[in-house]
Design an enzyme around this catalytic site. Structure first.
Site, mmCIF file in Angstrom:
data_model
loop_
_atom_site.group_PDB
_atom_site.id
_atom_site.type_symbol
_atom_site.label_atom_id
_atom_site.label_comp_id
_atom_site.label_asym_id
_atom_site.label_seq_id
_atom_site.Cartn_x
_atom_site.Cartn_y
_atom_site.Cartn_z
ATOM 1 N N HIS A 127 0.875 -1.186 0.000
ATOM 2 C CA HIS A 127 0.000 0.000 0.000
ATOM 3 C C HIS A 127 0.905 1.227 0.000
ATOM 4 O O HIS A 127 1.698 1.417 0.900
ATOM 5 C CB HIS A 127 -0.982 -0.013 1.170
ATOM 6 N N GLU A 159 6.394 -3.429 8.452
ATOM 7 C CA GLU A 159 4.939 -3.630 8.391
ATOM 8 C C GLU A 159 4.537 -4.890 7.621
ATOM 9 O O GLU A 159 3.356 -5.250 7.619
ATOM 10 C CB GLU A 159 4.253 -2.401 7.782
ATOM 11 N N HIS A 214 10.977 -0.894 2.516
ATOM 12 C CA HIS A 214 11.067 0.557 2.382
ATOM 13 C C HIS A 214 11.428 1.166 3.721
ATOM 14 O O HIS A 214 11.188 0.578 4.769
ATOM 15 C CB HIS A 214 9.793 1.188 1.818
ATOM 16 N N HIS A 267 -1.948 5.594 8.959
ATOM 17 C CA HIS A 267 -0.695 6.368 8.876
ATOM 18 C C HIS A 267 -0.897 7.769 9.424
ATOM 19 O O HIS A 267 -0.789 8.765 8.700
ATOM 20 C CB HIS A 267 -0.227 6.437 7.422
#
Ligand SMILES: [Fe+3]
Ligand SMILES: [Fe+3]
Lengths: 281, 118, 281, 118
Positions: free
Chosen positions: A12, A242, A195, A60
């Site tokens: 995502h 995550e 990331h 987030h």
């Protein structure tokens, strides 16, 4: 009886949503990504035909603040709003919930010793939104599936362990199979792959690790789930940690799985991946 | 340099654990408030007063005055919240990231596989 | 090394707080209650000398709303405000937290597969407030102990099972014993005993059941914890179902316990009880 | 009479489960808002408009118009929230409870061990 009919892992990333909304589907930098999702979208529409999607995601800094941060939060509403992340709301329809199914899950999972936070109102940010329009066709007002959002804390350590996420997936399978309706359930785990968005290591990606992940999550998920957060973050970056959300999906599938489709693309700061799995047993 | 780096031992990385989260709570609470337009206006109209209202420490204020995103991270700012501050001030994700790496925006973009995919 | 030095069960009832604030300590209707707490207050001050109190409680529509309701929420702050429940704030000092100890608990318990919601801001209502001034002397500004609030959902079913609460207590003991500081920890479970505040059965109390509870929680807590919510609520009333919070305290104690003091008084709509326990092993 | 009573099978008792909580969400959200003084004033100034704003069903509105606490419970109102409505309207816990039992305040108090302990 409820049945889990598909397991999907998907990144995502906010830029994917922007590209989608700006119709960059044939932009050379973006076409590989959109093409990569097409076969799975078709498979879901033509073969899987899910009634409900349990989508595992994280917020987030949009809907949840650090004053009160849940480890796992389950949506139990009739509908869920598209959140405004500060740049205006994305032009997507709000999502229909399946409150009766959510309630069944909540009752089952809490009895099974998962200490859920239960949400009757919940706006969904890109953690939830990114994958949906790439996987299911929608028009201006409606989605072809109902959804159950399942939030995982991957922002503020202590995070749940990989093993805990895996066990939550196993418990979800038991709960789904105990559901009296003939409901076809897809489980989508989102996030990752590698990331990092903080510190001098901003922009770290690890394509080799990501590619191994896409195989190992199929063949040896328990070994992967036993890795510590530090081990995962060292390889996949701080925000890559995550990926534990994929374990919820994987734990909900059978021991052996069959790969339907795999896609990987790492254009900028995130290893963008899609993996579609079928139960083998 | 930073406690969280010592606690976790991952180079160039500031793991947002509870200790760091508690240290940066005022920063993140202030940044979170910037999701509302009227608050963004109030911040821009008087940064100092706005920071004072949320009880930021002098060090934290200074990092914000200097738009020093790395320092802000070390002091407990969490990117997902301070992106709202970035948006208020006109700093995007890659600008912030390049600065944290100690690079120009162009240098950073040249390290990417497909820099057009933004 | 951290050590659990006392286990206390106590009712929490708004009218007790009002009587305390209005200085009804010698009012005939209230004197038995305040006298009942005196020996335990003395024992805590003179022998137990706790540094930190983990107080297990529930919120009553004060700080948490049903939009987002946690099963377990742990305070991880430096201080906690006294909530205003709509009749003005009680004249009690705010509570000092022990954030380092809270963080240790949070890290330990999440690693131990308890899916906590973590709170950096948390105002405390009568669920928390009632017992504190009856158990610890305070002046206008300070308390002699630091606190860690631990909230349990006993309002909206599905509630955690009694067994889950008991296991949480056991995990708290392990976490406390792994704490590197020489910290003396008292655990207070609040709520109950029998009462019901809804429906035609409003005002239901069950003194016989309450008195058995005060013995059985000592001798056979696992059998008690295995009762279903329906079994407990049928006997103890719908709101009496909150007694499961005592299991967190009991699970944190050793297998065998020694009774220090016991008190019971059922003047109006709640079986008001106090039980002070010492570890035997 | 009431689904939650059938689901749980405890006489005279309305267990507040998720099903009931969802049914009564608008009631409880409205009642929760009454923790603030300005909202209490707004409610008292125009009950109908306030109920409309929170999207209560006609049945739920009617229970509030009639101050029928038992009916409100059956429709998903949770006492811990509707006590704020009670406080706004001048109904205390024991008044509400007596009504739910179908008794007068005095009758109810006469059933208590020590009615002075309020
Ligand atoms: Fe994410
Ligand atoms: Fe209570």
């Amino acid at each position: 009886m409820g049945k889990i009919v598909a397991g999907i892992g998907s990144s995502h990333v906010p830029s994917i949503g922007r590209a989608y909304d700006q119709q960059k589907q044939t932009d050379p930098a973006w076409q590989p990504l959109f093409d990569g999702y097409e076969p799975v979208k078709r498979w879901l529409a033509e073969e899987v035909k899910a009634d409900v999607v349990i989508l595992v995601y994280n917020d987030h800094g949009t809907e949840f603040f650090l004053d009160c941060y849940p480890t796992f939060a389950l949506g139990v509403a009739d509908s869920y709003a598209v959140a405004d992340e500060g740049y205006g709301k994305r032009p997507l329809p709000d999502f229909p919930g399946d409150a009766a199914f959510s309630e069944h899950l909540a009752n089952h999972l809490v009895a099974d010793e998962f200490d859920l936070t239960l949400c009757q109102e919940m706006a969904l940010d890109h953690g939830f939104l990114t994958a949906m329009p790439l996987l299911w066709d929608h028009d201006e007002t409606a989605w072809p599936v109902k959804v159950v959002p399942l939030l995982v804390n991957v922002i503020q350590h202590p995070l749940p362990t990989g093993q805990r996420c895996y066990k939550l997936g196993e418990a979800i399978r038991r709960a789904v199979e105990a559901y009296p309706e003939d409901t076809r359930v897809a489980v989508v785990g989102t996030g990752g792959l590698s990331h990092q968005l903080n510190g001098e290591r901003f922009g770290h990606i690890n394509e080799e690790w990501d590619k191994q992940w896409l195989q190992r999550i199929q063949d040896e998920p328990r070994e992967l789930a036993a890795l510590s957060h530090k081990e995962v973050m060292t390889e996949a970056g701080a925000e890559g940690g995550e990926v534990i959300m994929w374990f919820v999906m994987r734990g909900a599938m059978t021991e052996r799985v069959e790969e339907v489709h795999r896609f990987y693309y790492a254009p900028m700061t995130t290893g963008m991946a899609l993996l579609a799995l079928n139960n083998s047993d | 340099m930073s406690d969280t780096q010592e606690r976790w031992g991952i180079p160039g990385t500031y793991v947002f654990d509870l200790t760091l989260s508690r240290q940066g709570y005022a920063i993140n609470k202030m940044c979170n408030s910037l999701k509302f337009d009227e608050n963004r206006e109030a911040f821009k109209a008087d940064e100092e007063a706005y920071m004072e209202r949320y009880g930021l420490s002098e060090e934290q204020k200074q990092a914000i005055r200097e738009r020093d995103w790395l320092r802000l991270t070390q002091l407990g700012g969490n990117l997902f919240f301070f992106l709202k501050l970035g948006a208020t001030l006109g700093y995007g994700l890659y600008t912030i990231g390049a600065q944290m790496r100690g690079e120009s925006y162009e240098q950073f973009m040249s390290t990417r596989n497909v820099p057009g995919a933004t």
